[in-house]
Design a protein around this motif. Structure first.
Motif, mmCIF file in Angstrom:
data_model
loop_
_atom_site.group_PDB
_atom_site.id
_atom_site.type_symbol
_atom_site.label_atom_id
_atom_site.label_comp_id
_atom_site.label_asym_id
_atom_site.label_seq_id
_atom_site.Cartn_x
_atom_site.Cartn_y
_atom_site.Cartn_z
ATOM 1 N N ASP A 32 -7.735 -49.789 13.909
ATOM 2 C CA ASP A 32 -7.437 -50.247 15.258
ATOM 3 C C ASP A 32 -7.450 -51.764 15.213
ATOM 4 O OD1 ASP A 32 -7.911 -51.145 18.061
ATOM 5 O OD2 ASP A 32 -7.922 -48.988 18.436
ATOM 6 N N LYS A 74 -15.734 -49.874 24.038
ATOM 7 C CA LYS A 74 -14.707 -49.007 24.633
ATOM 8 C C LYS A 74 -13.755 -48.481 23.564
ATOM 9 C CE LYS A 74 -14.659 -51.017 29.247
ATOM 10 N NZ LYS A 74 -13.896 -51.816 30.217
ATOM 11 N N VAL A 75 -13.396 -49.334 22.617
ATOM 12 C CA VAL A 75 -12.500 -48.914 21.531
ATOM 13 C C VAL A 75 -13.170 -47.827 20.692
ATOM 14 C CG1 VAL A 75 -11.398 -49.675 19.389
ATOM 15 C CG2 VAL A 75 -11.208 -51.074 21.444
ATOM 16 N N ASN A 77 -15.515 -45.760 21.639
ATOM 17 C CA ASN A 77 -15.579 -44.537 22.447
ATOM 18 C C ASN A 77 -14.208 -43.872 22.556
ATOM 19 O OD1 ASN A 77 -18.333 -44.066 23.212
ATOM 20 N ND2 ASN A 77 -18.219 -45.946 24.404
ATOM 21 N N LYS A 78 -13.150 -44.674 22.581
ATOM 22 C CA LYS A 78 -11.791 -44.126 22.626
ATOM 23 C C LYS A 78 -11.496 -43.317 21.357
ATOM 24 C CE LYS A 78 -8.026 -46.550 21.728
ATOM 25 N NZ LYS A 78 -6.996 -47.592 21.788
ATOM 26 N N HIS A 79 -12.034 -43.764 20.237
ATOM 27 C CA HIS A 79 -11.794 -43.101 18.950
ATOM 28 C C HIS A 79 -12.915 -42.125 18.569
ATOM 29 C CE1 HIS A 79 -8.288 -45.497 18.084
ATOM 30 N NE2 HIS A 79 -8.963 -46.617 18.262
#
Length: 134
Positions: A32, A74-75, A77-79
């Protein structure tokens, strides 16, 4: 929740999840752009009593501001579902693969603040003044 409140099993499984996360992140599988060139550490994983939720405390070692730290959490948690799938092979002995929730670990920041306070001349003077004599 303190370590004393956690069962031996929660502590053991939390450490296994932390180890699996560290191993996966070391391999650089998570691609990412937001995480590019970011150095971070999973300092602790706390398991829920039923072992279905793993709260992963993350420290970022090379980011300065709180906004970018919050964005990076947040990134992660997104993944989290992808990460969960990647570490599942390392945790085959578990009946259920826990849901991963990433949280910011502020303990290193707190240590720095306390250290800075203890180094203030006023505090150092008071500590020296109250030192027990032999």
């Amino acid at each position: 929740m303190k370590h004393a409140d956690l069962s031996q099993r929660q502590l053991r499984v939390g450490e296994q999840v932390r180890h699996a996360l560290a191993h996966m992140l070391q391999r650089g599988i998570l691609l990412d752009d937001a995480l590019k060139d970011v150095v971070f550490s999973v300092s602790e994983v706390r398991m829920s009593p039923d072992l279905k939720i793993a709260t992963c405390f993350v420290s970022f070692l090379n980011t300065v501001d709180d906004i970018s730290r919050a964005t990076l959490i947040k990134v992660l948690n997104k993944h989290s579902r992808f990460i969960r799938g990647e570490i599942s092979s390392s945790l085959r002995q578990m009946k259920y693969m826990p849901e991963l929730r990433f949280r910011l670990d502020n303990s290193f920041d707190n240590f720095s603040k306390i250290d800075a306070l203890l180094r203030l001349p006023e505090v150092a003077r008071d500590l020296h003044h109250h030192k027990p004599e032999d």
